[in-house]
Design a protein around this motif. Structure first.
Motif, PDB file in Angstrom:
ATOM      1  N   GLU A  43       0.819  -1.215   0.000  1.00  0.00           N
ATOM      2  CA  GLU A  43       0.000   0.000   0.000  1.00  0.00           C
ATOM      3  C   GLU A  43       0.851   1.263   0.000  1.00  0.00           C
ATOM      4  O   GLU A  43       0.422   2.327  -0.471  1.00  0.00           O
ATOM      5  CB  GLU A  43      -0.940   0.007   1.210  1.00  0.00           C
ATOM      6  CG  GLU A  43      -2.071  -1.004   1.146  1.00  0.00           C
ATOM      7  CD  GLU A  43      -1.620  -2.429   1.431  1.00  0.00           C
ATOM      8  OE1 GLU A  43      -0.503  -2.609   1.991  1.00  0.00           O
ATOM      9  OE2 GLU A  43      -2.373  -3.364   1.092  1.00  0.00           O
ATOM     10  N   ASP A  44       2.087   1.162   0.512  1.00  0.00           N
ATOM     11  CA  ASP A  44       2.985   2.322   0.488  1.00  0.00           C
ATOM     12  C   ASP A  44       3.326   2.734  -0.938  1.00  0.00           C
ATOM     13  O   ASP A  44       3.632   3.902  -1.194  1.00  0.00           O
ATOM     14  CB  ASP A  44       4.271   2.006   1.260  1.00  0.00           C
ATOM     15  CG  ASP A  44       4.054   1.965   2.766  1.00  0.00           C
ATOM     16  OD1 ASP A  44       3.016   2.480   3.215  1.00  0.00           O
ATOM     17  OD2 ASP A  44       4.915   1.422   3.475  1.00  0.00           O
ATOM     18  N   VAL A  45       3.308   1.784  -1.859  1.00  0.00           N
ATOM     19  CA  VAL A  45       3.561   2.102  -3.265  1.00  0.00           C
ATOM     20  C   VAL A  45       2.529   3.117  -3.757  1.00  0.00           C
ATOM     21  O   VAL A  45       2.855   4.096  -4.429  1.00  0.00           O
ATOM     22  CB  VAL A  45       3.528   0.837  -4.133  1.00  0.00           C
ATOM     23  CG1 VAL A  45       3.652   1.199  -5.620  1.00  0.00           C
ATOM     24  CG2 VAL A  45       4.644  -0.123  -3.722  1.00  0.00           C
ATOM     25  N   ASP A  46       1.245   2.886  -3.423  1.00  0.00           N
ATOM     26  CA  ASP A  46       0.188   3.805  -3.849  1.00  0.00           C
ATOM     27  C   ASP A  46       0.355   5.179  -3.224  1.00  0.00           C
ATOM     28  O   ASP A  46       0.041   6.198  -3.852  1.00  0.00           O
ATOM     29  CB  ASP A  46      -1.182   3.216  -3.494  1.00  0.00           C
ATOM     30  CG  ASP A  46      -1.561   2.060  -4.407  1.00  0.00           C
ATOM     31  OD1 ASP A  46      -1.155   2.077  -5.581  1.00  0.00           O
ATOM     32  OD2 ASP A  46      -2.254   1.141  -3.947  1.00  0.00           O
ATOM     33  N   LYS A  47       0.826   5.231  -1.986  1.00  0.00           N
ATOM     34  CA  LYS A  47       1.072   6.519  -1.334  1.00  0.00           C
ATOM     35  C   LYS A  47       2.054   7.362  -2.156  1.00  0.00           C
ATOM     36  O   LYS A  47       1.865   8.565  -2.330  1.00  0.00           O
ATOM     37  CB  LYS A  47       1.638   6.301   0.073  1.00  0.00           C
ATOM     38  CG  LYS A  47       0.681   5.649   1.047  1.00  0.00           C
ATOM     39  CD  LYS A  47      -0.264   6.662   1.632  1.00  0.00           C
ATOM     40  CE  LYS A  47      -1.121   6.037   2.727  1.00  0.00           C
ATOM     41  NZ  LYS A  47      -2.030   7.016   3.337  1.00  0.00           N
ATOM     42  N   LEU A  48       3.099   6.706  -2.645  1.00  0.00           N
ATOM     43  CA  LEU A  48       4.108   7.433  -3.416  1.00  0.00           C
ATOM     44  C   LEU A  48       3.625   7.728  -4.829  1.00  0.00           C
ATOM     45  O   LEU A  48       3.949   8.779  -5.393  1.00  0.00           O
ATOM     46  CB  LEU A  48       5.407   6.625  -3.451  1.00  0.00           C
ATOM     47  CG  LEU A  48       6.092   6.433  -2.092  1.00  0.00           C
ATOM     48  CD1 LEU A  48       7.353   5.596  -2.235  1.00  0.00           C
ATOM     49  CD2 LEU A  48       6.414   7.766  -1.437  1.00  0.00           C
ATOM     50  N   ARG A  49       2.858   6.831  -5.408  1.00  0.00           N
ATOM     51  CA  ARG A  49       2.313   7.101  -6.748  1.00  0.00           C
ATOM     52  C   ARG A  49       1.432   8.346  -6.740  1.00  0.00           C
ATOM     53  O   ARG A  49       1.430   9.122  -7.695  1.00  0.00           O
ATOM     54  CB  ARG A  49       1.498   5.898  -7.236  1.00  0.00           C
ATOM     55  CG  ARG A  49       2.319   4.668  -7.567  1.00  0.00           C
ATOM     56  CD  ARG A  49       1.427   3.482  -7.849  1.00  0.00           C
ATOM     57  NE  ARG A  49       0.653   3.680  -9.076  1.00  0.00           N
ATOM     58  CZ  ARG A  49      -0.531   3.141  -9.301  1.00  0.00           C
ATOM     59  NH1 ARG A  49      -1.126   2.397  -8.370  1.00  0.00           N
ATOM     60  NH2 ARG A  49      -1.144   3.351 -10.458  1.00  0.00           N
ATOM     61  N   ILE A 104      11.456   4.209  -7.167  1.00  0.00           N
ATOM     62  CA  ILE A 104      11.865   3.999  -5.778  1.00  0.00           C
ATOM     63  C   ILE A 104      13.223   3.306  -5.819  1.00  0.00           C
ATOM     64  O   ILE A 104      13.367   2.259  -6.453  1.00  0.00           O
ATOM     65  CB  ILE A 104      10.860   3.114  -5.023  1.00  0.00           C
ATOM     66  CG1 ILE A 104       9.466   3.744  -5.050  1.00  0.00           C
ATOM     67  CG2 ILE A 104      11.321   2.872  -3.588  1.00  0.00           C
ATOM     68  CD1 ILE A 104       8.363   2.756  -4.730  1.00  0.00           C
ATOM     69  N   PHE A 105      14.208   3.890  -5.160  1.00  0.00           N
ATOM     70  CA  PHE A 105      15.552   3.317  -5.115  1.00  0.00           C
ATOM     71  C   PHE A 105      15.805   2.882  -3.680  1.00  0.00           C
ATOM     72  O   PHE A 105      16.080   3.704  -2.811  1.00  0.00           O
ATOM     73  CB  PHE A 105      16.562   4.363  -5.572  1.00  0.00           C
ATOM     74  CG  PHE A 105      17.957   3.843  -5.756  1.00  0.00           C
ATOM     75  CD1 PHE A 105      18.210   2.501  -5.986  1.00  0.00           C
ATOM     76  CD2 PHE A 105      19.032   4.715  -5.724  1.00  0.00           C
ATOM     77  CE1 PHE A 105      19.494   2.029  -6.158  1.00  0.00           C
ATOM     78  CE2 PHE A 105      20.327   4.266  -5.899  1.00  0.00           C
ATOM     79  CZ  PHE A 105      20.559   2.920  -6.121  1.00  0.00           C
ATOM     80  N   CYS A 106      15.675   1.593  -3.415  1.00  0.00           N
ATOM     81  CA  CYS A 106      15.746   1.052  -2.053  1.00  0.00           C
ATOM     82  C   CYS A 106      17.138   0.502  -1.782  1.00  0.00           C
ATOM     83  O   CYS A 106      17.639  -0.340  -2.533  1.00  0.00           O
ATOM     84  CB  CYS A 106      14.695  -0.047  -1.878  1.00  0.00           C
ATOM     85  SG  CYS A 106      14.766  -0.854  -0.257  1.00  0.00           S
ATOM     86  N   LEU A 107      17.760   0.952  -0.691  1.00  0.00           N
ATOM     87  CA  LEU A 107      19.104   0.530  -0.325  1.00  0.00           C
ATOM     88  C   LEU A 107      19.113  -0.421   0.867  1.00  0.00           C
ATOM     89  O   LEU A 107      20.183  -0.777   1.359  1.00  0.00           O
ATOM     90  CB  LEU A 107      19.954   1.759   0.006  1.00  0.00           C
ATOM     91  CG  LEU A 107      20.052   2.803  -1.098  1.00  0.00           C
ATOM     92  CD1 LEU A 107      20.864   3.991  -0.634  1.00  0.00           C
ATOM     93  CD2 LEU A 107      20.655   2.206  -2.348  1.00  0.00           C
ATOM     94  N   GLN A 108      17.947  -0.834   1.345  1.00  0.00           N
ATOM     95  CA  GLN A 108      17.883  -1.715   2.501  1.00  0.00           C
ATOM     96  C   GLN A 108      18.476  -3.078   2.201  1.00  0.00           C
ATOM     97  O   GLN A 108      18.304  -3.622   1.110  1.00  0.00           O
ATOM     98  CB  GLN A 108      16.426  -1.918   2.922  1.00  0.00           C
ATOM     99  CG  GLN A 108      15.917  -0.967   3.968  1.00  0.00           C
ATOM    100  CD  GLN A 108      16.527  -1.195   5.330  1.00  0.00           C
ATOM    101  OE1 GLN A 108      17.633  -1.705   5.466  1.00  0.00           O
ATOM    102  NE2 GLN A 108      15.828  -0.798   6.359  1.00  0.00           N
ATOM    103  N   GLN A 109      19.147  -3.653   3.174  1.00  0.00           N
ATOM    104  CA  GLN A 109      19.645  -5.014   3.063  1.00  0.00           C
ATOM    105  C   GLN A 109      18.547  -6.010   3.434  1.00  0.00           C
ATOM    106  O   GLN A 109      17.674  -5.714   4.262  1.00  0.00           O
ATOM    107  CB  GLN A 109      20.827  -5.231   4.004  1.00  0.00           C
ATOM    108  CG  GLN A 109      22.096  -4.529   3.556  1.00  0.00           C
ATOM    109  CD  GLN A 109      23.280  -5.023   4.340  1.00  0.00           C
ATOM    110  OE1 GLN A 109      24.171  -5.637   3.799  1.00  0.00           O
ATOM    111  NE2 GLN A 109      23.291  -4.754   5.636  1.00  0.00           N
ATOM    112  N   ASP A 110      18.635  -7.199   2.854  1.00  0.00           N
ATOM    113  CA  ASP A 110      17.657  -8.244   3.141  1.00  0.00           C
ATOM    114  C   ASP A 110      17.550  -8.577   4.635  1.00  0.00           C
ATOM    115  O   ASP A 110      16.441  -8.724   5.149  1.00  0.00           O
ATOM    116  CB  ASP A 110      17.979  -9.516   2.347  1.00  0.00           C
ATOM    117  CG  ASP A 110      17.661  -9.366   0.867  1.00  0.00           C
ATOM    118  OD1 ASP A 110      16.843  -8.490   0.529  1.00  0.00           O
ATOM    119  OD2 ASP A 110      18.224 -10.124   0.049  1.00  0.00           O
TER     120      ASP A 110
END
Length: 349
Positions: free
Chosen positions: A117-123, A130-136
């Motif tokens: 749902e956060d995807v829709d917030k940003l859309r 979205i460029f995500c740098l988080q590690q697994d």
């Protein structure tokens, strides 16, 4: 980080093409993501610059008492462990949900997405990338299903979710890899002096980007990525395991040292690019420094790290002069240097 395409600051700024970052160090744990967006009208942008997103995943206030306590405890443990590892106070509240700040109309820095749902917030605010740098391991620790988020973004068709292993642009900002990458983006592609990029970032979001790491990454690219073999040692005191964290692998990873019984030392030999690297030893699970190697002065929180300064032997070369200039007080880049960085990054897989 969110970028709205081709809103340049000056005639020397470059558009973002095939954008990826040189990996000066593999990623360290970070609560931040980077997002890039397409522009909307300027009146909308002026209203949004200082706005933070409403938490889109359930906040602690919306959870049951037990669930909220569990989420808060996980954040506290995570913050404590990263503070101990990196030598600076890090506070991350995952239970508060996604949040972000507009740094520029085309650039947003914020926390990682926690739900599809956060995807829709940003859309809704025009984000295109979205460029995500988080590690697994960090995503798994907080129960974030990154595959579901990426699949949903792909199904939407008008937004892309990119991930990258990125060297630790932030030292103790751990955090703040995304703020430092945002600064590097403005410095490398948008015509900003590094100090101006820092001032703009800090005026919009509270964070602790490390300018020295960005300077070193810039110098690495423009001087040819030269490496030197470095040897680190820990005197054997009958311990069972010795590891190093930080260095060129980030604070979320560890490298085991090998015991040389004949010498009586645990030893790590590693090729490193020129630059300054901070690190800590983990001896039988305990974080500590080696007092027989270089170590930093205590910071404001009384944390200390070991460090190594890697230098090429030819101090009179043109590359040495360029590195000295780029790692000075307030470096700026010529258009030719920005073009060289752009070509280098675009050539990466």
């Amino acid at each position: 980080m969110n970028c709205r395409h081709c809103l340049t600051r000056s005639s020397s700024a470059l558009p973002l093409q095939g954008f990826s970052f040189y990996q000066r160090r593999p990623s360290s744990p970070s609560p931040f993501s980077l997002n890039m967006a397409g522009a909307k009208n300027s009146s909308d942008l002026r209203l949004r610059v200082a706005v933070k997103a409403v938490p889109s995943s359930p906040s602690s206030a919306e959870m049951s008492g037990a669930d909220a306590e569990e989420e808060e405890e996980k954040s506290e443990i995570y913050s404590h462990n990263m503070t101990e590892a990196m030598g600076a106070v890090l506070t991350y509240r995952h239970e508060l949900g996604m949040n972000y700040n507009f740094i520029r109309p085309d650039l947003i820095v914020g926390s990682c997405l926690q739900t599809p749902e956060d995807v829709d917030k940003l859309r809704k605010i025009g984000v295109k990338t979205i460029f995500c740098l988080q590690q697994d391991p960090d995503l798994e620790y907080f129960g974030v299903d990154i595959s579901a988020i990426r699949d949903y973004a792909k199904a939407c068709g008008d937004i892309q979710h990119l991930r990258a292993r990125i060297r630790d642009f932030d030292g103790f900002d751990g955090l703040g890899r995304a703020p430092s990458v945002a600064m590097a983006y403005m410095f490398w592609f948008q015509g900003y002096k590094l100090s101006d990029a820092r001032d703009l970032l800090l005026s919009k979001r509270s964070c602790f980007p490390n300018l020295d790491a960005i300077k070193s990454a810039t110098a690495d690219i423009l001087t040819g990525l030269r490496k030197k073999l470095v040897t680190l040692k820990w005197k054997d005191d009958k311990c069972c395991t010795v590891e190093i964290s930080g260095l060129d692998i980030g604070w979320g990873q560890r490298i085991p040292l090998e015991l040389d019984e004949e010498q009586g030392f645990w030893i790590l030999k590693r090729e490193l690019l020129e630059g300054r690297y901070e690190y800590k030893y983990i001896v039988d699970g305990e974080w500590t420094i080696n007092k027989h190697e270089l170590f930093t002065t205590p910071n404001k929180d009384d944390h200390v790290n070991n460090y190594v300064q890697v230098l090429n032997g030819d101090t009179d070369s043109a590359n040495a002069a360029l590195r000295k200039s780029l790692t000075g007080d307030d470096p700026d880049l010529t258009r030719e240097e920005r073009l060289k960085i752009s070509r280098f990054l675009e050539a990466l897989p």
